[in-house]
Design an enzyme around this catalytic site. Structure first.
Site: not given
Lengths: 381, 386, 381, 386
Positions: B123, B156, B239, B368
């Site tokens: 992403y 990740s 998520e 965030t």
């Protein structure tokens, strides 16, 4: 009143910033993290050439005759640059303690070498399970005729593995009052039975565990008087706390500066991230914390520099700055996003050290508890 | 109203705990990164059907309720157990169920359910973080395939991954949300290169991934071309979850409480003091509130509702609680707290300083805290756009 | 698991909100602040007509046979409306305590009158210099044959001046363990020697100081058993803390709602104030606090309602909600600007009560210290 | 660097303390609102030249340094002394020095210096709060006078005031900052009506002021017509100061410390506990930092600098510290803290609950904390406009 640095101090500061910008890039900081010496000898040589180790050492010992406040101006800059050099340990912990308490022969012997950058000194205080007060000193030094024999462990001794001298706080009398029975001994780094091992800590900043296995020190190694080192140590710790606070102010300022720079450049959603009000308020909070931190740290250093009693000011400074600097780093990470979290980024170098600096010479809670004790005992801080 | 889990749910929790007791090495602390153990445990979880328990049966799931998934994640996080699959099981699966073709489902889901395929999520880009839709990786139409060029960042597990869920721009002329497609990319394709990013905790979780004329067959397009943004947003909703952070917080607190209660270990830091317990109690209250908020999210999903504001609340509060817990632990542990696990004096294996260093990522990754608060205020409370 | 209210509870809630919106406008709240009775009798009559005082009283005593959880649903609404009525004191402190511990004749006598709204009851616990635990009960009740004679003072007794019965926690044995030697006595509000005087506090919410000057209570007035009232009182205080938390959740929700409404309408700098990101994040923080508060409060009430041990849940709820509700009010003021600070505005009605509610049955610090005690004693909360 | 005050400054502090000791009623707590005492004290301050000590000598000042003003404000605030004049001495004076005509200065300043004229500040309107420039009170040109219509709100002391500094719109067609003029209005003019606003602390400080065809002579226009915004902004810079809040915080802390140290009074709340001292120490640190920040602002002014970011920092930190101090006091005092001064059991005369109720206004008045943070980030740190 004068809340500005003197012209000399401003020049000192500007010069230090210039030197460190040139000679102490973040890459050096990063490299030194893996180095067992824990600091850069070339950098230290440059600092020594400029007289930094002896800045607060009187001229008769080969120093520049400056004040603790002058020295703090340098520490703000080494803090800003995260300079891997034993300036704090040698000039604050070493030289100023010796100046305070050492005998004339000891001063005559050591201070010129320290001022010239030829000898490194440091201070060993904290022990397993212990805190940052004279009464926490438990390390036994058994009197054996004309010498003391030391057995035990000290922790978090800055640059111990590279130091020529370790001023070691030991207990020489048992049943005395809490501040009595403490003695400061000057132990050579090369003494037999003395083993410094760098701690492995999150900051990789050269603090050591030091084992004393029958280390022997003659009576002439006593800094000050036997059993009467408590008040000297207390004062030394206040100076260390105040100086550490100034160092953290330098670091926090660098963090705010790099954050503001980044936020002006980084564009998301078609505008600089620094144009978002939530981010602006993060920066405003960092700025508020920084402003208060600098004033609190300066006040403590200045009072100590004047030779005034400054227990409350030192605790106020370290209490405030320890937390403020960590808050500033946290907000900086939030403003930087993922990039600040990478090993390649400079921000995290400051953040990791902020945690180690927080603990050095007592964290915010420790100093607030000191202040609270004074309050309850009817001294208004 | 009933705050208890059902008997079946409690039974599952017991089964899982028994499994973890049997499978994890004795005295397991979850330290270090043992990828082989991760893979082995994952296969065992898959054998029991737990890895993808929330999936439909036909693709290897058990149609388990969101509450069972919650318990699974809570216990796995609390026990720091390896083997979960956040990407394949928790993101790709649910996304393909909605947007995937039948063929895609049959091809990609079973390996995930068996614990055999590692996915990653392509992403973020250097210039597209919170503003994800401004991404610039190109996917050009070349007849039967797309030709992909550009780079992703913060990926990740890319270095472990077999496949990537890639967001790429297929129409550079369209408004930024409208020209994006969702592609499945074989990480072994020629032209894919992965470079590690080491984080401030010293560990390698993130990567940069570079695409140099990588060919992606068109059968690997999920949903409609140029409509990939909407696929991606759906996935993002899978998520956000606070239970991992709530459980991890609780575990840290339990570890520290045990450390303080044991006179021998407490002596290492000078003994337990009342202010330490008071601070711990403050954090326990927060961890408990974080747990309840995460439970509520799962409970809403059980009723077929799509938690939105609630999921953001859970994510913000969970991650910020974890930060406070790590910070509090370091204040309680004093100078020794800064020692890393390889220092013999490190209390609790250096766990707290490690948690603290990791904790900075949690309020940034997966949206965030600022973006989450925008969501809470905007979509949640209906405040007007700024 | 089921984290929703039951359909019945939802209906109860909707009905309560409707009634209170109609019958308990903020003007009524404002008027009642100056009234010595401290609550609105017409409003209480309406509540009574709907069976609210007896909602959690079993049917055989003329109640509706509902649970403590059902009652909490009403309290959330009375908290939201700041309803000036003795529902909390009579239904929670009075009826539930009697149900827990009173003898059958006492229940037969009192509960039907309470359920019908004809008798008001309350609880007297806290004393000058004392806290919210059974061991803090020092008020002397001297045994004199078949009666107790009470001398001393209780503070912060809700609605005492209008209550028909005050369940009074007294100490009847001196050298017993901390929770032993406490007895609950049912004292008529009209008892000779009993003087309730409304406190003058920032919330003007009808809490009283009650002086006992040789007040006499027969043995038949004992609620439960002599000297064994400690555990009953502890449970009563847990219920009171949980119920107070729910009341505060209702109030905090009203505060968030009025703030969001205002921010959508209020325009500054050419756009709604609610479009500014800093203000949005204030609201997000309020929303986070509210979400956690409701769940923590519900969990405590539910567990108590189930008859389960819930000391930790009750303390968790009151600890969290006490602080969260004050944070919510503070941010609401910041969002409202000057107007929220005026006596004419409804916001400050909530804010002032939040401070009084914070203290009732222990503030956040008190409950965290309870939890800390448990933690240190090896119970994980 | 030198954190000490000069001998002269210390002498002034001693003189002021002696004055306060002599003039304030014994055991003065600063409770209630005794307007006669305020006026009497003000005249005595004026006699000593202290009321307007920072003014030029020709208008009744002493050309005292900002540090003397700082000491004056610090001690007056700490001792809760009545008599200061925030509007005439601290706002009107400095503003007229810059923008006023010679005639205006000669006419308006001496009465202020003598402590005889009360001024108020007509800035905010119901629809113009933080967005002050959107104000709508009209001042129409009628030859030799302006005709004023509309209303102002949050006007402190309007009910006591002889004169108002009024911001009014003289050109409704111009961009909003460009059509505003700064007028001096006699509050006894026909058509001026003042209505009280009672605040949540139960006190009457604010007012609404209504203007119905009020005639204001043109000689009362300060600066240029339609350029009043710039006059107003200058004035606002004289308004922000943190020393009042720092000193008031310190006073509350000292009062509470003394209360806790005295076993007899501490027994009222069950005795002093260690957590109380720990909390107090935390607040003392903040009050000390607030004091230093305020000192720095005055020090900068002494050097002829115009503190901007620093003044905003001082205002935000001072007011937020005061809020935390009031809150902490109420937590320490426990249930008794909520009692008002007229309850015989109220500890410290109910001072803390009163301070807490007042404290909500401080982060709003004279520029909200949000506006101050915008200033710090924008003008201070140079971040781009949002």
């Amino acid at each position: 009143m004068n809340l500005d640095l003197s012209e000399t101090q401003q020049m000192l500061k500007a010069g230090a910033r210039e030197l460190l910008a040139r000679e102490c890039p973040y890459d050096l900081v990063r490299e030194t993290e893996g180095d067992p010496a824990g600091f850069s000898r070339p950098l230290w040589r440059q600092m020594s050439a400029l007289g930094w180790p002896g800045l607060a050492v009187p001229e008769r010992y080969g120093g520049a005759g400056g004040s603790f406040m002058d020295l703090a101006v340098l520490l703000e800059e080494t803090g800003r640059a995260l300079a891997p050099a034993p300036l704090f340990s040698t000039a604050v912990l070493g030289a100023l303690t010796l100046l305070d308490a050492a005998s004339d022969p000891m001063k005559d012997d050591l201070l010129p070498r320290i001022a010239a950058g030829q000898a490194l000194a440091t201070l060993a205080v904290v022990e397993p399970g212990g805190g940052w007060e004279p009464q926490d000193v438990k390390l036994q030094a058994r009197r054996d005729g004309e010498r003391f024999v030391i057995n035990g462990v000290k922790l978090f001794v800055p640059n111990a593995h590279a130091s020529d001298f370790i001023i070691t706080a030991v207990r020489t009398a048992q049943d005395a009052g809490p501040e009595e029975g403490v003695t400061l001994l000057l132990v050579p780094g090369a003494a037999e039975g003395l083993t410094p091992v760098p701690h492995r800590n999150l900051a990789s900043d050269g603090q050591c565990e030091v084992t004393f296995d029958g280390v022997s020190a003659p009576l002439s190694a006593v800094v000050g008087r036997v059993d009467e080192g408590g008040p000297v140590l207390r004062r030394t710790l206040q100076r260390a706390a105040a100086a550490k606070a100034v160092e953290m102010v330098g670091s926090a300022e660098a963090v705010l500066d790099m954050t503001v720079d980044y936020l002006k450049q980084r564009v998301q959603f078609g505008r600089p991230v620094g144009a978002f009000q939530a981010v602006q308020h993060h920066c405003a909070n960092m700025s508020i914390d920084l402003e208060g931190s600098r004033l609190a740290a300066y006040q403590a250093v200045w009072k100590l520099s004047q030779g005034q009693e400054a227990a409350r000011e030192a605790s106020t400074a370290k209490a405030w700055v320890s937390d403020a600097c960590l808050r500033i780093c946290s907000l900086a990470h939030q403003c930087h996003g993922a990039v600040g979290f990478t090993q390649e980024h400079n921000l995290q170098l400051h953040t990791r050290r902020a945690r180690s600096q927080e603990q050095a010479y007592g964290d915010a809670g420790f100093h607030r508890r000191l202040l609270a004790r004074g309050l309850a005992a009817s001294q208004t801080p | 109203m009933d705050f208890r889990f059902s008997q079946d749910e409690e039974q599952f929790r017991q089964d899982l705990l028994a499994f973890l007791g049997a499978e994890l090495p004795p005295g397991w602390e979850g330290l270090g990164d043992d990828w082989n153990l991760t893979l082995a445990t994952r296969r065992k979880l898959a054998e029991r059907g737990w890895l993808t328990m929330h999936w439909p049966k036909e693709y290897g799931g058990q149609e388990a309720s969101p509450l069972l998934s919650l318990i699974f994640n809570e216990e796995m996080s609390y026990h720091r157990a390896p083997g979960r699959d956040p990407f394949g099981a928790r993101m790709l699966g649910p996304t393909l169920m909605i947007y995937g073709s039948e063929e895609q489902k049959r091809r990609f889901l079973p390996p995930v359910a068996r614990g055999e395929a590692q996915w990653c999520q392509g992403y973020s880009e250097p210039q597209a973080g919170s503003d994800l839709a401004s991404l610039s990786v190109r996917a050009q139409d070349r007849g039967d395939h797309f030709l992909v060029n550009g780079s992703k960042i913060w990926t990740s597990l890319a270095h472990r991954a077999d496949w990537m869920m890639l967001l790429a721009r297929t129409d550079p002329e369209a408004p930024k949300h409208r020209g994006i497609s969702f592609l499945l990319v074989d990480m072994r394709s020629p032209g894919v290169e992965t470079r590690p990013i080491i984080n401030m905790a010293g560990s390698h979780e993130f990567n940069e991934v570079f695409f140099d004329d990588v060919e992606v067959p068109k059968v690997n397009l999920v949903g409609e071309r140029d409509r990939g943004w909407y696929v991606a947003v759906t996935l993002l909703d899978f998520e956000r979850s606070g239970i991992d952070h709530a459980a991890a917080s609780r575990r840290l607190l339990d570890d520290l409480s045990a450390f303080l209660r044991d006179d021998e270990s407490a002596a290492l830091i000078g003994g337990a003091r009342r202010w330490m317990w008071d601070l711990l109690a403050e954090r326990y209250v927060e961890a408990e509130v974080a747990r309840l908020i995460a439970y509520r999210v799962a409970w809403m999903q059980t009723g077929g509702l799509a938690p939105n504001k609630e999921a953001s609340i859970s994510k913000v509060f969970g991650t910020e609680t974890f930060q406070r817990v790590a910070d509090t632990g370091l204040k309680i542990l004093g100078p020794l707290g800064q020692l890393t696990g390889d220092d013999p004096r490190a209390p609790l294996h250096g766990r707290f300083q490690e948690a603290w260093r990791h904790s900075f990522a949690n309020t940034i990754a997966a949206g965030t805290s600022e973006v989450q608060r925008n969501i809470i205020a905007g979509r949640g409370l209906g405040l007007p756009r700024g």
